[in-house]
Design an enzyme around this catalytic site. Structure first.
Site, PDB file in Angstrom:
ATOM      1  N   THR A  90      34.624-103.285   1.979  1.00 25.08           N
ATOM      2  CA  THR A  90      33.435-103.548   1.109  1.00 25.08           C
ATOM      3  C   THR A  90      32.246-102.619   1.559  1.00 25.08           C
ATOM      4  O   THR A  90      32.747-102.268   2.718  1.00 25.08           O
ATOM      5  CB  THR A  90      33.284-105.054   1.418  1.00 25.08           C
ATOM      6  N   ASP A 132      42.053-112.282  -3.888  1.00 27.60           N
ATOM      7  CA  ASP A 132      40.894-113.390  -3.279  1.00 27.60           C
ATOM      8  C   ASP A 132      41.084-114.712  -3.970  1.00 27.60           C
ATOM      9  O   ASP A 132      40.277-115.727  -3.393  1.00 27.60           O
ATOM     10  CB  ASP A 132      39.383-112.837  -3.698  1.00 27.60           C
ATOM     11  N   GLY A 170      35.332-108.952   4.625  1.00 26.35           N
ATOM     12  CA  GLY A 170      36.180-110.031   4.025  1.00 26.35           C
ATOM     13  C   GLY A 170      35.669-111.516   4.647  1.00 26.35           C
ATOM     14  O   GLY A 170      34.232-111.751   4.464  1.00 26.35           O
ATOM     15  N   THR A 173      32.356-104.369  -3.890  1.00 24.78           N
ATOM     16  CA  THR A 173      33.954-104.093  -3.066  1.00 24.78           C
ATOM     17  C   THR A 173      34.884-103.652  -4.126  1.00 24.78           C
ATOM     18  O   THR A 173      34.867-104.162  -5.362  1.00 24.78           O
ATOM     19  CB  THR A 173      34.062-105.198  -2.411  1.00 24.78           C
ATOM     20  N   ARG A 191      30.653-109.925 -10.323  1.00 22.76           N
ATOM     21  CA  ARG A 191      31.928-110.140  -9.922  1.00 22.76           C
ATOM     22  C   ARG A 191      33.060-110.029 -10.643  1.00 22.76           C
ATOM     23  O   ARG A 191      33.084-110.220 -12.014  1.00 22.76           O
ATOM     24  CB  ARG A 191      32.173-111.609  -9.114  1.00 22.76           C
ATOM     25  N   SER A 229      34.635-115.454  -3.375  1.00 21.87           N
ATOM     26  CA  SER A 229      34.145-114.343  -2.596  1.00 21.87           C
ATOM     27  C   SER A 229      33.499-114.747  -1.188  1.00 21.87           C
ATOM     28  O   SER A 229      32.983-115.825  -1.030  1.00 21.87           O
ATOM     29  CB  SER A 229      33.243-113.443  -3.225  1.00 21.87           C
TER      30      SER A 229
HETATM   31  O1  DON Z   1      34.796-110.907  -1.845  1.00 24.66           O
HETATM   32  C1  DON Z   1      35.297-110.898  -0.859  1.00 24.66           C
HETATM   33  O2  DON Z   1      35.058-111.953  -0.172  1.00 24.66           O
HETATM   34  C2  DON Z   1      36.294-109.859  -0.346  1.00 24.66           C
HETATM   35  N1  DON Z   1      36.950-109.265  -1.480  1.00 24.66           N
HETATM   36  C3  DON Z   1      35.358-108.902   0.566  1.00 24.66           C
HETATM   37  C4  DON Z   1      36.218-107.851   1.071  1.00 24.66           C
HETATM   38  C5  DON Z   1      35.751-107.191   2.222  1.00 24.66           C
HETATM   39  O3  DON Z   1      34.602-107.460   2.566  1.00 24.66           O
HETATM   40  C6  DON Z   1      36.605-105.912   2.885  1.00 24.66           C
HETATM   41  N2  DON Z   1      35.734-105.209   3.432  1.00 24.66           N
HETATM   42  N3  DON Z   1      35.994-105.044   4.833  1.00 24.66           N
END
Ligand code: DON
Length: 583
Positions: free
Chosen positions: A389, A431, A483, A407, A109, A460
């Site tokens: 992502t 985030d 997300g 992502t 990360r 995340s």
């Molecule tokens: O780490 C996370 O939870 C977010 N940055 C993920 C972002 C994400 O899944 C975007 N996709 N659709």
């Protein structure tokens, strides 16, 4: 029956290969299977972009293991799926090693730069400046992808870095045919990307127009960056020319990432968070992802009911899901953050007795209101944006499994590319909880546990997962983008397979729902029946006013004896594909 299906699928999709620039003799690909999985007895790669799946399957065909294939796929996605595949972002990889019967969680990360501070995204009035948090040079955490993929290869792969990077280098240097998805997603992001001269140059034609389907996208600067990594390993990115280009870009426009931040980036191997669900062992990503903890928490609540008897996506079933989700996401807002900075109560949250207490609070006839639900451990003794992502899964014939989600955060990250280096930067700093109670790009709220601190990793929701059966054999690898919705999407994949006995393709295709405590709203996909929605309304649920499309799982299922693999790429994202080695 499965055999004849396999033949039909293999023959028809083999032809698809001829339309791609990277023609391969070693892989069969199946774009977005619907109700049947693609079947193989030789291993498999499933990702959101077919060329990248094919790259991974070619590595398997050449004798590489699941980790070699995953690293090659990860680097290829950085070229062919620039909205989510990346060098400038970060992620999580779960690796199951068959020989040692061990599963590790690799945390790569992004980290907050050393000069980041708690209130860095607040304006003069003390409100969150969303533009600064999401689309500025300060939106980026220190990228972890290159260090993470290299760590996986060094520790658990069998091939050289040059071997696994070569396909990505070729795709970048020689170009590849732009897919519908790439063409339309670049078009959708044009306004943001055009504001940054480097992004405009790298992802649009000389006159600024978008690439059409079938045109060739060449990425020379990206190819050179990949070459430097192939030659020098980690220092080809975190030091030398690439690092200079990153820091120069930061200094030009007020970014925070320094040379010291880059050299001190750390990959962390963590113990996956695992729990029992109806006799299966479910292993997923621990903090700084909230995914594993809350998926297990929700499964623990749901295990107390006979879900199969309620019927899939019946109102009674969805009601139980929603009420479990509501309580888990309330807890997320208070207790989850980077465990190196905040004591995350993982054991308490995943405790079966705690789940029983939460289950007993749920009224089976009536919806609760999120405003009445507080983070639950406090009562005990203890303590809309376009997004992207991407997940991929790989499995080899020796039984090694990789489940990886990585992502840039939003689609094409912050929209800012590193001039001269050819890749986009993440906007993962969003985030963090920039201010207690203020929602981030996914409507998620948080507090002190996820406040910005130097060197900290933003919380995340990414949930790469591997499920093991009663005998301990891996039977499923899955994960998704989305997300805040990732955790509930992955959980529904597991419920569809374990409780409702669906195959991996049916489990993928089934309509999904989502609730995250705040906003107090049930999100649902097309295909949940109008009758069901009406019953839910009568129970007091507040439904979103239109349907959503939730996630894009890329999954592989296996028999307990590990002899056959069944793969399904999610049709929700155009261009995804299953690839199998055919040598
Ligand atoms: O780490 C996370 O939870 C977010 N940055 C993920 C972002 C994400 O899944 C975007 N996709 N659709």
């Amino acid at each position: 029956m499965i055999k004849s299906l396999f033949n039909a699928v293999s023959i028809s999709f083999f032809l698809v290969l001829s339309s791609f620039s990277l023609a391969s003799e070693k892989a069969i690909i199946d774009p977005s299977a619907r109700f049947h999985p693609l079947v193989s007895d030789r291993g498999m790669v499933v990702s959101q972009e077919m060329l990248a799946s094919q790259v991974g399957a070619d590595i398997l065909a050449r004798g590489g293991n699941a980790v070699d294939a995953a690293v090659a796929t990860g680097f290829a996605l950085a070229v062919t799926l620039p909205r989510a595949g990346n060098l400038g972002g970060g992620g999580f990889m779960l690796v199951h090693l068959a020989a040692e019967n061990k599963t590790v969680a690799i945390d790569y990360r992004e980290m907050a730069p050393a000069s980041a501070s708690r209130d860095m995204f607040l304006d003069a009035e003390g409100d969150v400046d969303n533009k600064k948090a999401r689309y500025s040079m300060q939106s980026s955490g220190v990228p972890g992808t290159v260090a993470g993929l290299l760590h996986a290869l060094d520790s658990y792969g069998t091939m050289s870095l040059k071997q696994v990077l070569q396909p990505a280098i070729e795709l970048a240097a020689n170009g590849f045919k732009v897919s519908m998805d790439l063409s339309s997603s670049l078009q959708a992001r044009q306004q943001t990307m055009h504001k940054n001269p480097a992004s405009k140059e790298y992802f649009y034609k000389a006159d600024g127009a978008g690439y059409e389907y079938g045109e060739t996208l060449v990425q020379k600067h990206l190819a050179a960056t990949l070459q430097r990594i192939a030659k020098k390993g980690r220092s080809g990115f975190y030091q030398g020319k690439t690092a200079q280009l990153i820091v120069a870009e930061m200094q030009r426009s007020g970014g925070l990432i320094s040379h010291k931040d880059l050299t001190s980036y750390r990959v962390i191997e963590r113990t996956p968070v695992c729990g029992d669900y109806r006799g299966n062992s479910v292993c997923a990503m621990p903090p700084p992802s909230s995914g594993g903890v809350h998926m297990l928490q929700m499964l623990n609540i749901l295990e107390g009911w006979d879900l199969a008897s309620l019927g899939h996506n019946s109102a009674a079933y969805i009601h139980r899901l929603v009420e479990s989700m509501r309580r888990a996401y309330a807890d997320r807002s208070s207790y989850l953050g980077d465990p190196d900075y905040f004591p995350v109560p993982v054991a308490e949250l995943t405790d079966k007795q705690y789940a029983t207490e939460l289950r007993e609070q749920i009224n089976l006839a009536k919806s609760s209101r999120s405003a009445d639900i507080r983070p639950g451990l406090d009562n005990r003794s203890a303590g809309k944006e376009s997004t992207e992502t991407t997940h991929f899964s790989t499995w080899d014939r020796w039984g090694n499994v990789v489940s990886n989600t990585y992502t840039l955060n939003f689609s094409y990250g912050s929209g800012i590319s590193v001039t001269g280096a050819g890749f986009l930067l993440n906007n993962e700093m969003d985030d963090f909880s920039a201010k207690p109670g203020s929602p981030n790009g996914y409507g998620l709220v948080g507090g002190i546990a996820n406040a910005i601190e130097p060197g900290k990793r933003p919380l995340s929701s990414m949930t790469p997962t591997i499920v093991f059966d009663k005998s301990g054999a891996p039977i499923l690898a899955t994960g998704s983008p989305g997300g805040s919705t990732i955790i509930t999407i992955v959980m529904q994949m597991l419920l569809n397979i374990i409780d409702f006995d669906m195959n991996v393709a049916e489990a993928t295709a089934a309509p999904r729902i989502h609730h995250q405590w705040l906003p107090d709203r049930v999100f649902y996909e097309a295909g949940v029946s109008a009758d069901t929605l009406q019953v839910l309304r009568e129970m007091g649920h507040q439904l979103n006013d239109k349907t959503s499309r939730l996630g894009a799982t890329q999954s592989i299922q296996s028999d307990s004896d590990g002899a056959m693999f069944y793969g399904t790429a999610d049709y929700r994202r155009e261009g995804s594909g299953v690839a199998i080695p055919i040598k």
